[in-house]
Design a protein around this motif. Structure first.
Motif, PDB file in Angstrom:
ATOM      1  N   GLU A  34       0.828  -1.216   0.000  1.00  0.00           N
ATOM      2  CA  GLU A  34       0.000   0.000   0.000  1.00  0.00           C
ATOM      3  C   GLU A  34       0.863   1.268   0.000  1.00  0.00           C
ATOM      4  O   GLU A  34       0.518   2.255  -0.641  1.00  0.00           O
ATOM      5  N   HIS A  35       2.023   1.224   0.685  1.00  0.00           N
ATOM      6  CA  HIS A  35       2.787   2.475   0.820  1.00  0.00           C
ATOM      7  C   HIS A  35       3.442   2.925  -0.490  1.00  0.00           C
ATOM      8  O   HIS A  35       3.895   4.063  -0.571  1.00  0.00           O
ATOM      9  N   ALA A  71       0.415   4.768  -4.027  1.00  0.00           N
ATOM     10  CA  ALA A  71      -0.005   6.150  -4.326  1.00  0.00           C
ATOM     11  C   ALA A  71       0.795   6.711  -5.501  1.00  0.00           C
ATOM     12  O   ALA A  71       0.230   7.310  -6.431  1.00  0.00           O
ATOM     13  N   ALA A  72       2.100   6.472  -5.498  1.00  0.00           N
ATOM     14  CA  ALA A  72       2.956   6.994  -6.573  1.00  0.00           C
ATOM     15  C   ALA A  72       2.622   6.328  -7.904  1.00  0.00           C
ATOM     16  O   ALA A  72       2.709   6.949  -8.965  1.00  0.00           O
ATOM     17  N   ARG A  80      -0.993   7.660  -9.289  1.00  0.00           N
ATOM     18  CA  ARG A  80      -1.177   9.116  -9.412  1.00  0.00           C
ATOM     19  C   ARG A  80      -1.344   9.507 -10.883  1.00  0.00           C
ATOM     20  O   ARG A  80      -0.603   9.051 -11.749  1.00  0.00           O
ATOM     21  N   LEU A  82     -11.101   3.689  -8.691  1.00  0.00           N
ATOM     22  CA  LEU A  82     -10.344   4.425  -7.663  1.00  0.00           C
ATOM     23  C   LEU A  82     -10.699   5.907  -7.637  1.00  0.00           C
ATOM     24  O   LEU A  82     -10.211   6.641  -6.782  1.00  0.00           O
ATOM     25  N   ASN A  83     -11.483   6.340  -8.598  1.00  0.00           N
ATOM     26  CA  ASN A  83     -11.804   7.771  -8.682  1.00  0.00           C
ATOM     27  C   ASN A  83     -13.298   8.014  -8.526  1.00  0.00           C
ATOM     28  O   ASN A  83     -13.895   8.773  -9.269  1.00  0.00           O
ATOM     29  N   ASP A  99     -10.961   8.433  -1.003  1.00  0.00           N
ATOM     30  CA  ASP A  99      -9.498   8.449  -1.120  1.00  0.00           C
ATOM     31  C   ASP A  99      -9.044   7.269  -1.993  1.00  0.00           C
ATOM     32  O   ASP A  99      -9.332   6.111  -1.670  1.00  0.00           O
ATOM     33  N   PRO A 100      -8.353   7.534  -3.112  1.00  0.00           N
ATOM     34  CA  PRO A 100      -7.981   6.460  -4.044  1.00  0.00           C
ATOM     35  C   PRO A 100      -7.146   5.358  -3.402  1.00  0.00           C
ATOM     36  O   PRO A 100      -7.351   4.179  -3.696  1.00  0.00           O
ATOM     37  N   VAL A 101      -6.242   5.713  -2.496  1.00  0.00           N
ATOM     38  CA  VAL A 101      -5.399   4.670  -1.894  1.00  0.00           C
ATOM     39  C   VAL A 101      -6.239   3.791  -0.952  1.00  0.00           C
ATOM     40  O   VAL A 101      -6.093   2.558  -0.937  1.00  0.00           O
ATOM     41  N   TRP A 108      -8.159   1.543  -3.107  1.00  0.00           N
ATOM     42  CA  TRP A 108      -7.263   0.502  -3.646  1.00  0.00           C
ATOM     43  C   TRP A 108      -7.078  -0.614  -2.617  1.00  0.00           C
ATOM     44  O   TRP A 108      -7.173  -1.803  -2.934  1.00  0.00           O
ATOM     45  N   THR A 109      -6.841  -0.215  -1.352  1.00  0.00           N
ATOM     46  CA  THR A 109      -6.584  -1.198  -0.289  1.00  0.00           C
ATOM     47  C   THR A 109      -7.826  -2.042  -0.014  1.00  0.00           C
ATOM     48  O   THR A 109      -7.737  -3.266   0.136  1.00  0.00           O
TER      49      THR A 109
END
Ligand SMILES: Nc1ncnc2c1ncn2[C@@H]1O[C@H](COP(=O)(O)OP(=O)(O)OP(=O)(O)O)[C@@H](O)[C@H]1O
Ligand SMILES: O=C(O)C1=C[C@@H](O)[C@@H](O)[C@H](O)C1
Ligand SMILES: [Mg+2]
Length: 187
Positions: A109-110, A113-114, A117, A124-125, A130-132, A135-136
């Motif tokens: 997960e960390h 985000a990159a 983006r 996710l949108n 929140d997209p992250v 995602w999780t």
């Protein structure tokens, strides 16, 4: 017949969460093995237009039906295949994967985000979520299904992408599901 020859079966299918690297890594694995590469998302775009527009115009169930038809066709063509992140959730797609080497790519997960983006991924949108976090949530929901159909797992979170490519190529050769190097053949 070796698996380098068209056999009507994929040499290897890549699955995993959005942004895990199925497309980027799959393309490089195919190049390294000298096999054709197909990406089911790209095939859908060629035939039906951009994926966010399909979601918007027809909704997710219609996208899943289109996706399943595409996956079934592409799986019949052989080579290295990258599936869309949600494709294995379709029971008929899971059935179509039986007997095929399936590589599950994971990513932490960390670092996601990159990777996501600036990209348009309809799931996710949505709204102001929140997209992250989305995602999780989706990754956690799908992971048991991914694991149930996969032959092997590679994590793509750290190190250069080429390192993952090399490990998949070595695994595919060790499992005799991909063309051997000349050195292997001479042994
Ligand atoms: N070690 C790595 N492995 C894989 N991808 C990486 C790595 N480092 C950076 N990336 C970047 O992460 C992104 C992965 O996106 P990619 O489209 O390949 O994922 P995907 O699994 O095909 O996603 P989707 O399910 O949306 O099709 C690419 O932009 C790639 O360049
Ligand atoms: O994980 C998903 O459900 C998706 C992943 C992408 O590959 C695309 O297939 C689409 O954006 C949906
Ligand atoms: Mg992809």
């Amino acid at each position: 017949m070796t698996s380098s020859e068209p056999s009507g079966r994929p040499a290897l299918v890549l699955i995993g969460p959005m942004g895990a690297g199925k497309t980027s890594i799959g393309r490089r694995v195919a190049r390294a093995l000298g096999l054709p590469f197909r990406d089911t998302d790209s095939e859908i775009v060629k035939e039906h237009g951009p994926i966010p527009e399909i979601f918007e115009r027809l909704g997710e169930p219609a996208f899943r039906a289109i996706e399943h038809d595409t996956v079934r066709r592409v799986i019949g063509e052989g080579g290295i295949i990258a599936l869309g992140g949600g494709a294995p959730m379709h029971p008929d797609t899971r059935a179509a994967l039986r007997g095929t080497p399936v590589v599950l790519l994971t990513v932490a997960e960390h670092v996601i985000a990159a990777r996501i983006r600036g990209q348009k991924r309809p799931l996710l949108n949505r709204d102001d979520r929140d997209p992250v976090a989305e995602w999780t949530r989706i990754r956690d929901e799908r992971m048991p299904v991914y694991e149930s159909v996969s032959s092997v797992v590679f994590d793509t979170s750290s190190g250069p992408m080429q390192g993952v490519v090399d490990r998949i190529v070595a695994w595919a050769r060790a499992e005799a599901i991909a063309p051997q190097t000349q050195e292997d053949q001479d042994d």
